[in-house]
Write a protein that holds these residues in place. Structure first.
Motif, PDB file in Angstrom:
ATOM      1  N   HIS A 237       0.838  -1.208   0.000  1.00  0.00           N
ATOM      2  CA  HIS A 237       0.000   0.000   0.000  1.00  0.00           C
ATOM      3  C   HIS A 237       0.874   1.259   0.000  1.00  0.00           C
ATOM      4  O   HIS A 237       0.568   2.232  -0.701  1.00  0.00           O
ATOM      5  N   ALA A 238       1.948   1.231   0.785  1.00  0.00           N
ATOM      6  CA  ALA A 238       2.849   2.386   0.823  1.00  0.00           C
ATOM      7  C   ALA A 238       3.504   2.595  -0.550  1.00  0.00           C
ATOM      8  O   ALA A 238       3.605   3.731  -1.023  1.00  0.00           O
ATOM      9  N   PHE A 239       3.925   1.507  -1.186  1.00  0.00           N
ATOM     10  CA  PHE A 239       4.521   1.606  -2.519  1.00  0.00           C
ATOM     11  C   PHE A 239       3.512   2.159  -3.514  1.00  0.00           C
ATOM     12  O   PHE A 239       3.837   3.008  -4.344  1.00  0.00           O
ATOM     13  N   SER A 240       2.287   1.678  -3.425  1.00  0.00           N
ATOM     14  CA  SER A 240       1.235   2.156  -4.319  1.00  0.00           C
ATOM     15  C   SER A 240       0.996   3.657  -4.126  1.00  0.00           C
ATOM     16  O   SER A 240       0.831   4.397  -5.098  1.00  0.00           O
ATOM     17  N   ALA A 241       0.985   4.096  -2.872  1.00  0.00           N
ATOM     18  CA  ALA A 241       0.783   5.519  -2.590  1.00  0.00           C
ATOM     19  C   ALA A 241       1.936   6.352  -3.159  1.00  0.00           C
ATOM     20  O   ALA A 241       1.711   7.418  -3.744  1.00  0.00           O
ATOM     21  N   GLU A 242       3.169   5.869  -2.997  1.00  0.00           N
ATOM     22  CA  GLU A 242       4.326   6.589  -3.535  1.00  0.00           C
ATOM     23  C   GLU A 242       4.285   6.619  -5.065  1.00  0.00           C
ATOM     24  O   GLU A 242       4.635   7.618  -5.683  1.00  0.00           O
ATOM     25  N   LEU A 243       3.849   5.526  -5.649  1.00  0.00           N
ATOM     26  CA  LEU A 243       3.733   5.482  -7.101  1.00  0.00           C
ATOM     27  C   LEU A 243       2.669   6.460  -7.588  1.00  0.00           C
ATOM     28  O   LEU A 243       2.854   7.131  -8.610  1.00  0.00           O
ATOM     29  N   GLU A 244       1.582   6.560  -6.854  1.00  0.00           N
ATOM     30  CA  GLU A 244       0.540   7.537  -7.202  1.00  0.00           C
ATOM     31  C   GLU A 244       1.084   8.960  -7.122  1.00  0.00           C
ATOM     32  O   GLU A 244       0.785   9.792  -7.975  1.00  0.00           O
TER      33      GLU A 244
END
Length: 104
Positions: free
Chosen positions: A58-65
């Motif tokens: 989830h953290a990676f997804s947020a950073e990617l966003e």
């Protein structure tokens, strides 16, 4: 012998067998309880690791966003740069061809 007497004898016999084997039964049940506790502990450890992976995903997804606008801008700039250098590459290709013809 009536049914009640037969039932009492069978029940008494079974109770005697269980009483005589109580130590074996207790050891067996204790062993199984320990195995069950270990399995539960391993399951909890596994679930905590799975949760940690989910949190990191989830953290990676947020950073990617967050990075999406920057990446979009970068790809646009790369496209603009490639369009800008096309005339230069054509000129370099032409010059290389001329040099090649001259030294052949």
């Amino acid at each position: 012998m009536n049914k009640l007497t037969r039932f009492a004898l069978i029940t008494g016999s079974l109770a005697t067998i269980v009483y005589l084997k109580r130590d074996e039964i207790f050891k067996y049940l204790t062993k199984k309880a320990v195995v069950l506790d270990q399995t539960v502990a391993e399951g909890k450890a596994y679930l905590s690791k799975v949760q940690a992976v989910k949190d990191k995903a989830h953290a990676f997804s947020a950073e990617l966003e967050k990075a999406t606008p920057v990446l979009d801008e970068l790809s646009k700039e790369i496209n603009v740069y490639s369009e800008e250098i096309k005339p230069l590459t054509k000129e370099l290709d032409r010059s290389a061809s001329e040099l090649e013809q001259r030294f052949s």
